[in-house]
Motif scaffolding. Structure first.
Motif, mmCIF file in Angstrom:
data_model
loop_
_atom_site.group_PDB
_atom_site.id
_atom_site.type_symbol
_atom_site.label_atom_id
_atom_site.label_comp_id
_atom_site.label_asym_id
_atom_site.label_seq_id
_atom_site.Cartn_x
_atom_site.Cartn_y
_atom_site.Cartn_z
ATOM 1 N N ASP A 42 0.810 -1.231 0.000
ATOM 2 C CA ASP A 42 0.000 0.000 0.000
ATOM 3 C C ASP A 42 0.837 1.272 0.000
ATOM 4 N N THR A 45 4.625 2.382 -5.898
ATOM 5 C CA THR A 45 4.034 2.807 -7.167
ATOM 6 C C THR A 45 3.204 1.666 -7.755
ATOM 7 N N GLU A 46 2.378 1.985 -8.739
ATOM 8 C CA GLU A 46 1.532 0.968 -9.387
ATOM 9 C C GLU A 46 2.380 -0.123 -10.035
ATOM 10 N N ILE A 47 3.469 0.290 -10.675
ATOM 11 C CA ILE A 47 4.343 -0.691 -11.329
ATOM 12 C C ILE A 47 4.989 -1.606 -10.290
ATOM 13 N N LYS A 82 -8.354 3.104 -2.246
ATOM 14 C CA LYS A 82 -7.881 3.186 -3.630
ATOM 15 C C LYS A 82 -6.357 3.080 -3.745
ATOM 16 N N ASN A 83 -5.764 2.337 -2.806
ATOM 17 C CA ASN A 83 -4.338 2.039 -2.890
ATOM 18 C C ASN A 83 -4.076 0.777 -3.710
ATOM 19 N N MET A 84 -5.160 0.097 -4.086
ATOM 20 C CA MET A 84 -5.069 -1.072 -4.948
ATOM 21 C C MET A 84 -6.342 -1.155 -5.780
ATOM 22 N N THR A 85 -6.192 -1.412 -7.064
ATOM 23 C CA THR A 85 -7.370 -1.543 -7.913
ATOM 24 C C THR A 85 -8.124 -2.812 -7.556
ATOM 25 N N ARG A 121 -6.612 -5.974 -9.169
ATOM 26 C CA ARG A 121 -5.436 -6.532 -8.488
ATOM 27 C C ARG A 121 -5.818 -7.200 -7.170
ATOM 28 N N GLN A 132 3.838 -2.225 -7.308
ATOM 29 C CA GLN A 132 2.789 -3.049 -6.699
ATOM 30 C C GLN A 132 2.466 -4.274 -7.567
ATOM 31 N N LYS A 133 2.377 -4.050 -8.862
ATOM 32 C CA LYS A 133 2.116 -5.160 -9.784
ATOM 33 C C LYS A 133 3.210 -6.215 -9.678
#
Length: 442
Positions: free
Chosen positions: A29, A32-34, A74-77, A80, A36-37
């Motif tokens: 959390d 970055t999005e990248i 909204k820290n994770m879609t 995901r 996190q993925k």
């Protein structure tokens, strides 16, 4: 900066598998999005290496609530979160890990609300989202899901599992849908018309085309055998139309050849560990089958033999599978559908004697062994089977008696007599309290 990253990577590599999971999970959390993925993919790979105890250690209400909170903030879609939740549930189902924390989590409440709301939409219903949510919800919980939500999930999952496209992506989707469906526990009563045509077609299609993975096929049977516990009318279809006994024997034979049983769990490859876990699930399914089955056919001795064979190959390095085998054999021994001849022919008594002669035994295994021998003893004393004449009954009694005498059963069972009352208290069960109740008198 690169040196610091390298140091962090080396530090993670030195951790045990659970510690690696916790470090990566706690970082989800605030990256970055990248990143996190990438971390989610690493987490999924780590979970693939975990055993039952390790999955249970990470399947906590705090971790589940954290996923729910990341969605809310909204820290994770959602996509995901679904991907991560499904994989946690998949590993939980595969390894047989037991935990009911999901039901009490905020994530459970969120997913359940979304399932009901999406299903009630009159227009533009998102079927893919519904299937994903239903998979997450069922695959991570065994208990306490409301009946209306179970029905919604089951209808959408069996529809997804009926997809006959032959490609890798579809196979994975079908497997996930069937594994999630199999998690509907046996005490949940569901009307036949809600599932019977779909699950029968899925099983029959696989028998002709072999389109399912071994895990998916086992899960399809698991779902159906769980329904069998409530609805004995399924017996004829399961035994005579879908040939469960023959199929289960074949699957166990094939699976046991795919695993090097001399290796311990931690030494196995990922694929071997998965196959071993599917074997463990089959043994659990057979235990439920013996509990529910009230029909006999000549193949049952072979089915009991298949459990004995699994015990033989697993006995040195896989005691949890052996425990499940003894549990399954106990259910076979006390089942009305399994005859004395089946127990003798399968050599199941030999296995139980071997366990009783072990220098150390768990209380649970003791209980299963005593209940096993209660089965043939009662069958021979109280049987009302008109097919067995008195001469045959005497021969069977003599055969069983000699078997027990040769194995020193009387001395063994007498030595355990003082713990009978303790086992009744500990496991809240009923077993005979006197050693003579386990003997066969000739």
């Amino acid at each position: 900066m690169m040196c610091l990253q390298d140091d962090a990577i080396q530090k993670i590599q030195k951790m045990n598998i659970t510690e690696k999971f916790n470090v990566l999970f706690n970082e989800l959390d605030h990256c970055t999005e990248i990143e996190q993925k990438q971390k989610i993919e690493e987490i999924r790979e780590i979970m693939d290496e975990m055993d039952e105890d390790e999955i249970e250690s990470i399947f906590t209400i705090n971790n589940l609530n954290k996923i729910g909170k990341m969605i809310e903030e909204k820290n994770m879609t959602l996509d995901r979160a679904i991907l991560l939740s499904k994989h946690i549930g998949y590993c939980k189902a595969l390894t047989g890990a037991w935990s009911d924390h999901y039901y009490d989590s905020e994530l459970s409440k969120r997913f359940e609300k979304m399932i009901v709301e999406e299903d009630e939409k009159k227009e533009e219903k998102n079927e893919r989202l519904l299937v994903d949510l239903c998979e997450c919800h069922l695959i991570t919980s065994k208990c306490f899901i409301p009946d209306n939500v179970i029905v919604i999930c089951m209808l959408h999952l069996l529809k997804a599992a009926s997809n006959k496209k032959e490609n890798e992506e579809t196979q994975k989707e079908v497997e996930m849908a069937l594994v999630a469906s199999s998690n509907i526990w046996y005490w949940v009563e569901i009307k036949q018309e809600r599932y019977i045509n779909e699950i029968k077609e899925i099983i029959e299609y696989h028998q002709k085309r072999h389109n399912l993975s071994r895990f998916a096929y086992q899960s399809a049977w698991d779902f159906l055998i769980n329904r069998f516990n409530f609805d004995k009318r399924l017996g004829g279809m399961i035994m005579n139309e879908l040939h469960f006994v023959r199929e289960a024997v074949k699957e166990l034979e094939d699976l046991t050849r795919c695993v090097d049983w001399k290796k311990k769990k931690e030494e196995m490859s990922r694929e071997e560990a998965k196959e071993a876990n599917v074997v463990k699930r089959w043994i659990r399914t057979l235990k439920s089958f013996f509990e529910a089955c009230n029909l006999w056919n000549k193949e049952l001795a072979g089915l009991v033999s298949s459990v004995v064979n699994v015990f033989r190959v697993a006995k040195d390095s896989h005691r949890e599978i052996c425990r499940r085998c003894i549990h399954s054999l106990k259910e076979a021994a006390i089942s009305k559908s399994v005859k004395i001849e089946d127990l003798l022919k399968s050599r199941s008594m030999d296995v139980v004697f071997e366990e009783l002669h072990q220098p150390t035994l768990s209380d649970e295994i003791n209980l299963y062994c005593f209940r096993f021998f209660e089965g043939p003893s009662r069958k021979l004393e109280e049987s009302t089977d008109d097919e067995i004449d008195e001469a045959k009954r005497k021969r069977l009694k003599r055969n069983v008696f000699e078997k027990m005498e040769n194995e020193g059963f009387e001395d063994v069972i007498i030595s355990f007599e003082e713990i009978f009352s303790f086992l009744v208290y500990k496991f809240e069960c009923t077993i005979p309290g006197y050693s003579t109740d386990y003997f066969v008198n000739v």
